[in-house]
Design an enzyme around this catalytic site. Structure first.
Site, mmCIF file in Angstrom:
data_model
loop_
_atom_site.group_PDB
_atom_site.id
_atom_site.type_symbol
_atom_site.label_atom_id
_atom_site.label_comp_id
_atom_site.label_asym_id
_atom_site.label_seq_id
_atom_site.Cartn_x
_atom_site.Cartn_y
_atom_site.Cartn_z
ATOM 1 N N ASP A 185 38.405 46.067 36.200
ATOM 2 C CA ASP A 185 37.554 45.800 37.419
ATOM 3 C C ASP A 185 36.407 47.056 37.645
ATOM 4 O O ASP A 185 35.162 46.606 38.760
ATOM 5 C CB ASP A 185 37.927 44.848 38.823
ATOM 6 C CG ASP A 185 37.062 44.585 40.095
ATOM 7 O OD1 ASP A 185 36.377 43.654 39.978
ATOM 8 O OD2 ASP A 185 37.457 45.446 41.143
ATOM 9 N N ALA A 236 34.581 42.267 40.164
ATOM 10 C CA ALA A 236 34.351 41.292 39.074
ATOM 11 C C ALA A 236 35.670 40.679 38.957
ATOM 12 O O ALA A 236 35.429 39.542 37.481
ATOM 13 C CB ALA A 236 34.199 43.170 38.522
ATOM 14 N N ASP A 237 36.863 40.482 38.688
ATOM 15 C CA ASP A 237 37.587 39.937 37.675
ATOM 16 C C ASP A 237 37.826 38.576 38.598
ATOM 17 O O ASP A 237 37.587 37.477 37.578
ATOM 18 C CB ASP A 237 38.897 40.214 38.327
ATOM 19 C CG ASP A 237 39.324 41.709 37.371
ATOM 20 O OD1 ASP A 237 39.097 41.471 36.221
ATOM 21 O OD2 ASP A 237 40.974 42.502 37.927
ATOM 22 N N LEU A 238 37.821 38.035 39.680
ATOM 23 C CA LEU A 238 37.454 37.576 40.626
ATOM 24 C C LEU A 238 36.701 35.882 40.384
ATOM 25 O O LEU A 238 37.014 35.228 40.182
ATOM 26 C CB LEU A 238 37.758 36.704 42.307
ATOM 27 C CG LEU A 238 38.934 38.235 42.238
ATOM 28 C CD1 LEU A 238 38.825 37.773 43.778
ATOM 29 C CD2 LEU A 238 40.248 36.913 41.551
ATOM 30 N N GLY A 296 36.103 35.206 36.374
ATOM 31 C CA GLY A 296 37.416 33.631 36.406
ATOM 32 C C GLY A 296 36.988 32.713 36.235
ATOM 33 O O GLY A 296 37.182 31.787 35.849
#
Length: 397
Positions: A141, A169-171, A174
């Site tokens: 991230d 960025a991660d979320l 997802g």
């Protein structure tokens, strides 16, 4: 109650944040999610040095792995890989988050699994995607926020670049992967065929940058840091009060006039520097100084009440303890409680998507490592003797 995705079986090969969050969203809406973890160590967040609950469970793992059944397989072992192939043969969706090339080396890549199950939707979440010059790079991230431009516009204008406080960025990767998966599943109802879904942290971070790229392409200049201010509206930011901070969104002429009335600052309304939104944006710093001086005369809650009564969008800046205890948070069921077998009652964030007819539910706490291995293997044709032999060999746990 019928669940929206109860007809979907999802095999979750992911770890840490983006992939587990994607699969948890699908599980919340009814999918049967089978989390596949490495024998012995499990998901990396099980061993993370972050916060732990009183009986040792990883808070990070519990946060993104509910509504899943758990199985532990050694994909490097032929028997473990064969077991995974059986799961994929009967699944609707496989989600993986390996660095590009790893899934192929393990024999769990899309071309391999497509031969077993042509209807399979195969989603890959990586740092930089399956193609392009950076595809093989490790992705986090932090790196995605840095390279996408997000950090260049985050923080105080006079300070250093900052990271967004949440792993955006991660979320977002997802969430976007879940959108891609469901889109591919809908397409399959027409074509009868599955397909590959490719999402990356880097692409997701860029996709969130709509205002910033709009400014870049309109002006030819890279946008800079504005603190909490907005790129095209003012006043639309955080301000200090006598006892804390609040946010105000007076982003049109009507709201600007109402704000000036609440503050009893007709002089600001009539000031040519602040006449129209374009003027207020151009003179944002001078405007913020004037508003901060006025707002310093009262406490946050008093100002918020006055502003809302006048129809001006406003809200206090709260910490997460305050946010999670807010009556609106509780009314929206965004903090829920699960009964964990070792930790007892544990709190979790609720389901953010509310469906009127097929509402999501929290049916399972995050699984222990290999908790459902026997149950899952039996469902794809293994006998107890088969499972015992595989366990003795270390192929499963």
């Amino acid at each position: 109650m019928t669940l929206a995705l109860q007809h979907l079986t999802v095999v979750d090969l992911t770890q840490v944040m983006a992939g587990p969050f994607c699969c948890q969203l699908l599980g919340d809406l009814g999918a049967d999610v089978i989390k596949v973890e490495p024998v012995g160590r499990g998901d990396a967040t099980r061993e993370a040095t972050g916060h732990r609950l009183p009986h040792g469970e990883s808070a990070a793992f519990l946060a993104v792995n509910r509504n899943k059944r758990g199985i532990a397989l050694d994909l490097g072992d032929p028997a473990g890989r064969a077991a995974f192939h059986r799961l994929a043969r009967d699944a609707d969706v496989v989600v993986e988050s390996f660095r590009p090339g790893v899934a192929s080396r393990l024999g769990v890549d899309y071309p391999t699994l497509r031969e077993l199950n042509p209807r399979l939707v195969y989603a890959s979440i990586s740092g930089f995607g399956q193609t392009g010059p950076y595809a093989a790079r490790p992705g986090y991230d932090l790196i995605a926020q840095a390279m996408s431009g997000i950090m260049s516009v985050t923080g105080d204008p006079a300070g250093d670049p900052g990271k967004c406080g949440i792993p955006v960025a991660d979320l977002s990767a997802g969430i976007l992967s879940a959108v891609g998966i469901l889109s591919a599943c809908l397409s399959r109802t027409i074509t009868g065929r599955g397909q590959a879904v490719d999402t990356s942290l880097y692409d997701a971070a860029l996709a969130m940058s709509v205002w910033e790229t709009a400014e870049l392409w309109a002006t030819g200049k890279a946008p800079g840091r504005l603190g909490s201010a907005h790129r095209v509206n003012a006043p639309y930011q955080a301000f200090p009060t006598r006892d804390g901070h609040l946010t105000i969104g007076a982003n049109n002429a009507r709201l600007w006039e109402r704000l000036c009335a609440v503050l009893d600052r007709a002089d600001l309304r009539d000031d040519p520097r602040f006449a129209a939104n374009i003027d207020r944006v151009r003179n944002r710093e001078e405007l913020a100084a004037e508003l901060a001086a006025a707002l310093s005369e009262k406490d946050t809650d008093e100002w918020v009440e006055l502003l809302l009564d006048a129809g001006v969008p406003a809200g206090p800046i709260r910490d997460y303890r305050q946010a999670c205890e807010d009556p609106h948070t509780l009314a929206r069921e965004m903090v829920v409680e699960m009964d964990h077998p070792t930790e007892g009652p544990v709190r979790s964030l609720g389901i953010p998507v509310k469906l009127s007819e097929t509402a999501g539910t929290i049916r399972r706490v995050p699984p222990g490592l290999g908790e459902h291995t026997d149950e899952i293997l039996r469902s794809v044709g293994y006998t107890d003797a088969d499972i015992g032999a595989m366990r003795a060999k270390g192929s499963v746990s």
